[in-house]
Design an enzyme around this catalytic site. Structure first.
Site, PDB file in Angstrom:
ATOM      1  N   ASP A  18      10.144   1.940  -4.960  1.00  0.00           N
ATOM      2  CA  ASP A  18       9.866   0.502  -5.024  1.00  0.00           C
ATOM      3  C   ASP A  18       9.353   0.229  -6.430  1.00  0.00           C
ATOM      4  O   ASP A  18       8.249   0.632  -6.780  1.00  0.00           O
ATOM      5  CB  ASP A  18       8.819   0.151  -3.956  1.00  0.00           C
ATOM      6  CG  ASP A  18       8.378  -1.308  -4.017  1.00  0.00           C
ATOM      7  OD1 ASP A  18       8.706  -1.992  -5.002  1.00  0.00           O
ATOM      8  OD2 ASP A  18       7.696  -1.740  -3.067  1.00  0.00           O
ATOM      9  N   TYR A 240      -4.399   3.956  -0.323  1.00  0.00           N
ATOM     10  CA  TYR A 240      -3.241   3.275   0.236  1.00  0.00           C
ATOM     11  C   TYR A 240      -2.502   2.458  -0.821  1.00  0.00           C
ATOM     12  O   TYR A 240      -3.096   1.622  -1.476  1.00  0.00           O
ATOM     13  CB  TYR A 240      -3.681   2.330   1.383  1.00  0.00           C
ATOM     14  CG  TYR A 240      -2.508   1.641   1.984  1.00  0.00           C
ATOM     15  CD1 TYR A 240      -1.753   2.273   2.959  1.00  0.00           C
ATOM     16  CD2 TYR A 240      -2.099   0.390   1.528  1.00  0.00           C
ATOM     17  CE1 TYR A 240      -0.633   1.657   3.476  1.00  0.00           C
ATOM     18  CE2 TYR A 240      -0.983  -0.221   2.038  1.00  0.00           C
ATOM     19  CZ  TYR A 240      -0.255   0.411   3.011  1.00  0.00           C
ATOM     20  OH  TYR A 240       0.864  -0.186   3.518  1.00  0.00           O
ATOM     21  N   LYS A 243       3.490   1.723   2.620  1.00  0.00           N
ATOM     22  CA  LYS A 243       4.133   2.755   3.441  1.00  0.00           C
ATOM     23  C   LYS A 243       5.240   3.419   2.630  1.00  0.00           C
ATOM     24  O   LYS A 243       5.675   2.906   1.606  1.00  0.00           O
ATOM     25  CB  LYS A 243       4.698   2.106   4.711  1.00  0.00           C
ATOM     26  CG  LYS A 243       3.627   1.746   5.722  1.00  0.00           C
ATOM     27  CD  LYS A 243       3.175   2.960   6.503  1.00  0.00           C
ATOM     28  CE  LYS A 243       1.931   2.608   7.315  1.00  0.00           C
ATOM     29  NZ  LYS A 243       1.253   3.775   7.847  1.00  0.00           N
ATOM     30  N   ASP A 245       8.458   4.057   3.340  1.00  0.00           N
ATOM     31  CA  ASP A 245       9.815   3.525   3.388  1.00  0.00           C
ATOM     32  C   ASP A 245      10.838   4.655   3.206  1.00  0.00           C
ATOM     33  O   ASP A 245      11.449   4.806   2.139  1.00  0.00           O
ATOM     34  CB  ASP A 245       9.994   2.427   2.332  1.00  0.00           C
ATOM     35  CG  ASP A 245       8.955   1.326   2.519  1.00  0.00           C
ATOM     36  OD1 ASP A 245       8.491   1.128   3.655  1.00  0.00           O
ATOM     37  OD2 ASP A 245       8.604   0.676   1.529  1.00  0.00           O
TER      38      ASP A 245
HETATM   39  C1  F6R Z   1       4.082  -3.455   3.507  1.00  0.00           C
HETATM   40  C2  F6R Z   1       4.152  -4.305   2.319  1.00  0.00           C
HETATM   41  C3  F6R Z   1       3.707  -5.720   2.419  1.00  0.00           C
HETATM   42  C4  F6R Z   1       2.399  -5.943   1.688  1.00  0.00           C
HETATM   43  C5  F6R Z   1       1.913  -7.402   1.826  1.00  0.00           C
HETATM   44  C6  F6R Z   1       0.644  -7.663   1.028  1.00  0.00           C
HETATM   45  O1  F6R Z   1       4.454  -2.155   3.207  1.00  0.00           O
HETATM   46  O2  F6R Z   1       4.524  -3.870   1.259  1.00  0.00           O
HETATM   47  O3  F6R Z   1       3.625  -6.145   3.754  1.00  0.00           O
HETATM   48  O4  F6R Z   1       1.417  -5.074   2.173  1.00  0.00           O
HETATM   49  O5  F6R Z   1       2.912  -8.276   1.360  1.00  0.00           O
HETATM   50  O6  F6R Z   1       0.887  -7.312  -0.286  1.00  0.00           O
HETATM   51  P1  F6R Z   1      -0.165  -7.504  -1.461  1.00  0.00           P
HETATM   52  O7  F6R Z   1      -1.434  -6.851  -1.023  1.00  0.00           O
HETATM   53  O8  F6R Z   1       0.504  -6.832  -2.613  1.00  0.00           O
HETATM   54  O9  F6R Z   1      -0.332  -8.993  -1.653  1.00  0.00           O
HETATM   55 MG    MG Z   2       6.746  -3.422  -2.585  1.00  0.00          MG
HETATM   56 MG    MG Z   3       9.439  -1.014   0.619  1.00  0.00          MG
END
Ligand code: F6R
Ligand code: MG
Ligand code: MG
Length: 393
Positions: A18, A240, A243, A245
């Protein structure tokens, strides 16, 4: 049935990362795939790889490569690393969200493992026809593959060949990793099936890493037929960062599950963890490439299934977008219904993950803020008991 073994060993690698979402964590901008194609075309031109496919699911850029270098190869991994660095630069230029998110270090030292990207690689003696499927997931974790891959290679109610094809019915050897203890174990099906299920049912901790043919099989028993990416971003980053993926490669046909048997388990949209903020259980939806972008509550978690053959020059002939098929409409509808049902739980388990899987989110912080407000209940509890006893007398 029509198997002819040539002695050419080739490697198929999926390396994914990513490097920025568009917008948020929902999708991958086409420019990132363009950067990847451009750089991989150069690597192909200089004969470092045979062929490539650059694609995405959700916010993950996936590179599928064929080459002759074997797994964990420095040259191949540095090609992928170079692509991800270039795509990160482009992501920054476009203002994409979380640019370089999974590229946790910019110092390449021979291998992308442990640096953030996920890797699934298979090296094998190429058959005259080599059907191979790449499964790419977003908004979930490697254990999400446990159930469908078990069904493909060990569940006779799903894979008919385990019962009616003499080439399949001696079973397979599963390599299972304990991602917490960093250990592994090899278990044979059908004889170790219950032990295997006891482990892989705990999908946060025990993940299927590879599957091998047994000694009795006509394919070499040291050449895997399945590989799953098992990198845990949590371990890599120490905190953290999303995930994992995961991705998986599965070889099919002629002594292995047929393509249709490989796809069949995805007709059941099983519950996986990940989804919004990597903190929720939800159904995995099998989708076509046209629907490979996450939307509702940053999901629901998705999987695409891309099928290939390998031509005489080891080029990828494909992809066939396997879930672009009304035969999977019911699974999608069911996943949408389960999404409604799970969402209604809001912040309650089992939609939200249990505490021990939430430790990389805000909950420990919330507990910290309440630290001074907690008070013991033991004394009050004893008092209440005394009163009750007195009342009974
Ligand atoms: C799950 C994922 C998204 C983010 C969510 C909050 O793996 O990538 O659900 O966790 O969009 O993202 P932030 O904290 O970057 O605003
Ligand atoms: Mg992302
Ligand atoms: Mg992803």
């Amino acid at each position: 049935m029509f198997l002819v073994i040539s002695m050419t060993k080739i490697t198929v690698s999926i390396i994914k990362c990513d490097v920025g979402g568009w917008p948020g964590h929902s999708s991958t901008h086409p420019r990132l795939e363009a950067v990847a194609r451009d750089r991989l075309q150069k690597a192909k031109g200089s004969e470092k790889i045979f062929d490539f496919e650059a694609t995405h699911v959700g916010d993950d850029l996936n590179l599928i490569l064929t080459h002759q270098n074997g797994p964990d190869d420095e040259e191949i991994h540095s090609i992928a690393f170079d692509v991800f660095e270039g795509a990160t630069e482009e992501a920054k230029r476009l203002g994409l969200y979380g640019a370089g998110q999974d590229l946790l270090s910019d110092a390449f030292s021979g291998n992308v493992r442990g640096m953030g990207p996920g890797v699934a690689e298979l090296e094998f003696t190429k058959r005259t026809s080599e059907p191979i499927l790449a499964f790419l997931m977003d908004k979930t974790e490697p254990g999400a593959f446990n159930l469908p891959i078990y069904k493909m290679f060990a569940d006779p109610f799903s894979t008919a060949g385990l019962v009616i094809d003499p080439n399949l019915n001696h079973g397979f050897t599963f390599e299972v990793w304990d991602v917490k203890e960093h250990t592994r174990v090899f278990l044979n099906t059908p004889e170790d099936s219950y032990k295997l299920l006891a482990l892989i049912g705990a999908k946060e901790r025990f993940v299927i890493k590879r599957i091998f043919p047994k000694d009795e099989h006509k394919l070499p028993s040291d050449e895997p037929v399945v590989a799953v990416s098992t990198e845990k971003l949590v371990d890599v980053a120490g905190e953290y960062v999303g995930k994992d993926d995961p991705v998986a490669l599965v070889r099919a046909q002629s002594g292995l599950p047929a393509v249709g048997e490989v796809l069949e388990p995805f007709s059941f949209p099983h519950l996986v963890s990940g989804w919004m903020r990597g903190s929720h259980n939800g159904p995995i939806m099998p989708v076509s490439m046209d629907d490979a972008d996450c939307t509702r509550f940053d999901g629901p978690p998705r999987v695409v299934g891309l099928g290939f053959n390998l031509d005489v020059d080891h080029n990828l002939v494909g992809p066939v977008d396997h879930f672009d098929d009304p035969a999977f409409d019911n699974a999608r509808q069911k996943a949408a219904d389960i999404t409604d049902y799970m969402r209604q739980h809001g912040p309650f388990e089992p939609h939200r993950l249990p505490l021990e899987e939430m430790e990389y989110t805000t909950l420990p912080g919330i507990l910290d803020t309440l630290e001074d407000q907690w008070e013991g209940v033991e004394e009050d509890y004893q008092k209440a008991e005394t009163v009750n006893v007195g009342e009974v007398e």
